[in-house]
Design a protein around this motif. Structure first.
Motif, PDB file in Angstrom:
ATOM      1  N   VAL A  60      29.655 -27.534   9.335  1.00  0.00           N
ATOM      2  CA  VAL A  60      29.211 -28.434   8.281  1.00  0.00           C
ATOM      3  C   VAL A  60      29.856 -29.780   8.589  1.00  0.00           C
ATOM      4  CG1 VAL A  60      29.303 -28.985   5.822  1.00  0.00           C
ATOM      5  CG2 VAL A  60      28.923 -26.624   6.556  1.00  0.00           C
ATOM      6  N   PHE A  61      29.031 -30.805   8.734  1.00  0.00           N
ATOM      7  CA  PHE A  61      29.516 -32.169   8.945  1.00  0.00           C
ATOM      8  C   PHE A  61      29.314 -32.925   7.648  1.00  0.00           C
ATOM      9  CE2 PHE A  61      28.153 -32.032  13.704  1.00  0.00           C
ATOM     10  CZ  PHE A  61      29.100 -31.072  13.952  1.00  0.00           C
ATOM     11  N   GLN A  62      30.399 -33.434   7.090  1.00  0.00           N
ATOM     12  CA  GLN A  62      30.327 -34.184   5.847  1.00  0.00           C
ATOM     13  C   GLN A  62      30.538 -35.658   6.172  1.00  0.00           C
ATOM     14  OE1 GLN A  62      33.419 -31.979   3.788  1.00  0.00           O
ATOM     15  NE2 GLN A  62      31.883 -30.805   2.676  1.00  0.00           N
ATOM     16  N   GLU A  63      29.480 -36.440   5.957  1.00  0.00           N
ATOM     17  CA  GLU A  63      29.500 -37.864   6.279  1.00  0.00           C
ATOM     18  C   GLU A  63      29.681 -38.662   4.995  1.00  0.00           C
ATOM     19  OE1 GLU A  63      25.801 -38.467   8.308  1.00  0.00           O
ATOM     20  OE2 GLU A  63      26.476 -37.376  10.092  1.00  0.00           O
ATOM     21  N   PHE A  64      30.750 -39.461   4.953  1.00  0.00           N
ATOM     22  CA  PHE A  64      31.083 -40.270   3.786  1.00  0.00           C
ATOM     23  C   PHE A  64      30.788 -41.743   4.081  1.00  0.00           C
ATOM     24  CE2 PHE A  64      33.871 -36.582   3.985  1.00  0.00           C
ATOM     25  CZ  PHE A  64      33.686 -36.022   2.732  1.00  0.00           C
ATOM     26  N   GLU A  65      30.548 -42.496   3.037  1.00  0.00           N
ATOM     27  CA  GLU A  65      30.197 -43.901   3.222  1.00  0.00           C
ATOM     28  C   GLU A  65      31.349 -44.721   3.803  1.00  0.00           C
ATOM     29  OE1 GLU A  65      28.534 -47.435   0.405  1.00  0.00           O
ATOM     30  OE2 GLU A  65      27.720 -45.416   0.147  1.00  0.00           O
ATOM     31  N   ASN A  66      32.549 -44.553   3.311  1.00  0.00           N
ATOM     32  CA  ASN A  66      33.672 -45.392   3.751  1.00  0.00           C
ATOM     33  C   ASN A  66      34.809 -44.591   4.371  1.00  0.00           C
ATOM     34  OD1 ASN A  66      32.538 -47.885   2.850  1.00  0.00           O
ATOM     35  ND2 ASN A  66      32.990 -47.247   0.755  1.00  0.00           N
ATOM     36  N   GLN A  67      34.491 -43.419   4.912  1.00  0.00           N
ATOM     37  CA  GLN A  67      35.501 -42.560   5.530  1.00  0.00           C
ATOM     38  C   GLN A  67      34.912 -41.950   6.797  1.00  0.00           C
ATOM     39  OE1 GLN A  67      37.079 -39.551   2.861  1.00  0.00           O
ATOM     40  NE2 GLN A  67      36.474 -40.772   1.102  1.00  0.00           N
ATOM     41  N   PRO A  68      35.775 -41.510   7.687  1.00  0.00           N
ATOM     42  CA  PRO A  68      35.260 -40.830   8.876  1.00  0.00           C
ATOM     43  C   PRO A  68      34.604 -39.499   8.511  1.00  0.00           C
ATOM     44  CG  PRO A  68      37.622 -41.306   9.078  1.00  0.00           C
ATOM     45  CD  PRO A  68      37.213 -41.667   7.696  1.00  0.00           C
ATOM     46  N   THR A  69      33.727 -39.044   9.384  1.00  0.00           N
ATOM     47  CA  THR A  69      33.047 -37.765   9.188  1.00  0.00           C
ATOM     48  C   THR A  69      34.056 -36.622   9.256  1.00  0.00           C
ATOM     49  OG1 THR A  69      30.993 -38.608  10.108  1.00  0.00           O
ATOM     50  CG2 THR A  69      31.290 -36.220  10.130  1.00  0.00           C
ATOM     51  N   ARG A  70      33.941 -35.704   8.326  1.00  0.00           N
ATOM     52  CA  ARG A  70      34.780 -34.501   8.306  1.00  0.00           C
ATOM     53  C   ARG A  70      33.937 -33.350   8.845  1.00  0.00           C
ATOM     54  NH1 ARG A  70      36.035 -30.647   3.606  1.00  0.00           N
ATOM     55  NH2 ARG A  70      37.992 -29.702   4.237  1.00  0.00           N
ATOM     56  N   LYS A  71      34.479 -32.629   9.818  1.00  0.00           N
ATOM     57  CA  LYS A  71      33.763 -31.502  10.407  1.00  0.00           C
ATOM     58  C   LYS A  71      34.485 -30.212  10.039  1.00  0.00           C
ATOM     59  CE  LYS A  71      31.816 -34.129  14.180  1.00  0.00           C
ATOM     60  NZ  LYS A  71      31.475 -34.163  15.605  1.00  0.00           N
ATOM     61  N   ILE A  72      33.702 -29.218   9.661  1.00  0.00           N
ATOM     62  CA  ILE A  72      34.266 -27.911   9.325  1.00  0.00           C
ATOM     63  C   ILE A  72      33.595 -26.886  10.233  1.00  0.00           C
ATOM     64  CG2 ILE A  72      34.809 -26.277   7.494  1.00  0.00           C
ATOM     65  CD1 ILE A  72      34.026 -28.525   5.482  1.00  0.00           C
ATOM     66  N   TRP A  73      34.414 -26.143  10.942  1.00  0.00           N
ATOM     67  CA  TRP A  73      33.931 -25.129  11.873  1.00  0.00           C
ATOM     68  C   TRP A  73      34.252 -23.773  11.268  1.00  0.00           C
ATOM     69  CZ3 TRP A  73      36.089 -24.884  17.573  1.00  0.00           C
ATOM     70  CH2 TRP A  73      35.450 -23.850  18.262  1.00  0.00           C
ATOM     71  N   PHE A  74      33.223 -22.972  11.044  1.00  0.00           N
ATOM     72  CA  PHE A  74      33.363 -21.655  10.436  1.00  0.00           C
ATOM     73  C   PHE A  74      33.207 -20.581  11.503  1.00  0.00           C
ATOM     74  CE2 PHE A  74      31.983 -24.514   7.152  1.00  0.00           C
ATOM     75  CZ  PHE A  74      32.744 -24.156   6.068  1.00  0.00           C
ATOM     76  N   TYR A  75      34.080 -19.584  11.467  1.00  0.00           N
ATOM     77  CA  TYR A  75      34.037 -18.485  12.424  1.00  0.00           C
ATOM     78  C   TYR A  75      33.298 -17.302  11.802  1.00  0.00           C
ATOM     79  CZ  TYR A  75      37.575 -21.340  14.627  1.00  0.00           C
ATOM     80  OH  TYR A  75      38.247 -22.385  15.190  1.00  0.00           O
ATOM     81  N   VAL A  76      32.252 -16.892  12.476  1.00  0.00           N
ATOM     82  CA  VAL A  76      31.404 -15.810  11.998  1.00  0.00           C
ATOM     83  C   VAL A  76      31.711 -14.563  12.814  1.00  0.00           C
ATOM     84  CG1 VAL A  76      29.020 -15.055  11.673  1.00  0.00           C
ATOM     85  CG2 VAL A  76      29.619 -17.471  11.373  1.00  0.00           C
ATOM     86  N   GLY A  77      32.044 -13.472  12.142  1.00  0.00           N
ATOM     87  CA  GLY A  77      32.374 -12.231  12.834  1.00  0.00           C
ATOM     88  C   GLY A  77      31.160 -11.349  13.048  1.00  0.00           C
ATOM     89  N   ASP A  78      31.407 -10.171  13.583  1.00  0.00           N
ATOM     90  CA  ASP A  78      30.336  -9.197  13.800  1.00  0.00           C
ATOM     91  C   ASP A  78      29.801  -8.693  12.459  1.00  0.00           C
ATOM     92  OD1 ASP A  78      30.719  -9.443  16.506  1.00  0.00           O
ATOM     93  OD2 ASP A  78      31.988  -7.660  16.673  1.00  0.00           O
ATOM     94  N   ASP A  79      28.525  -8.370  12.423  1.00  0.00           N
ATOM     95  CA  ASP A  79      27.855  -7.852  11.225  1.00  0.00           C
ATOM     96  C   ASP A  79      27.958  -8.791  10.027  1.00  0.00           C
ATOM     97  OD1 ASP A  79      27.052  -5.487  12.547  1.00  0.00           O
ATOM     98  OD2 ASP A  79      29.040  -4.609  12.204  1.00  0.00           O
ATOM     99  N   ALA A  80      28.009 -10.087  10.285  1.00  0.00           N
ATOM    100  CA  ALA A  80      28.160 -11.065   9.211  1.00  0.00           C
ATOM    101  C   ALA A  80      26.876 -11.834   8.928  1.00  0.00           C
ATOM    102  CB  ALA A  80      29.280 -12.042   9.557  1.00  0.00           C
TER     103      ALA A  80
END
Length: 110
Positions: A60-80
């Protein structure tokens, strides 16, 4: 804030879902110590994703007007990863995540 949702093949880096290029209805929420993503999408659009469902990463990339982009990396396991044809709904459950601002991370490497 603008948000981009990506589902990628962990090994090849190929994007199966990228709302920055092709919108889809999705939602995500934290449920206890997990993150649950729900995507309304036709099976035809994700048939290839379902072949690799045990090898996915979610971003998920969260882009803000007056701030740098925040990136969230989610780890998906087996059978998820599950898909309900009746509801046209893809569900992805992630067990952990890391959030970072690329500009701050790269400045720490110098």
């Amino acid at each position: 804030m603008k948000e981009i949702f990506l589902v990628k093949h962990a090994v090849g880096g190929r994007a199966f879902i990228d709302t920055g290029k092709q919108p889809v209805d999705y939602a995500w929420k934290q449920v206890q110590d997990r993150w649950v993503f729900t995507v309304r999408i036709e099976k035809e659009r994700i048939s290839e994703l379902l072949k690799w469902k045990d090898e996915l990463n979610v971003f998920v990339f969260q882009e803000f007007e007056n701030q740098p982009t925040r990136k969230i990396w989610f780890y998906v396991g087996d059978d998820a990863v599950q898909y309900s044809e009746e509801q046209g709904e893809l569900t992805i459950v992630a067990d952990s995540q890391i959030a970072y601002v690329p500009e701050q991370f790269s400045s720490q490497l110098k």
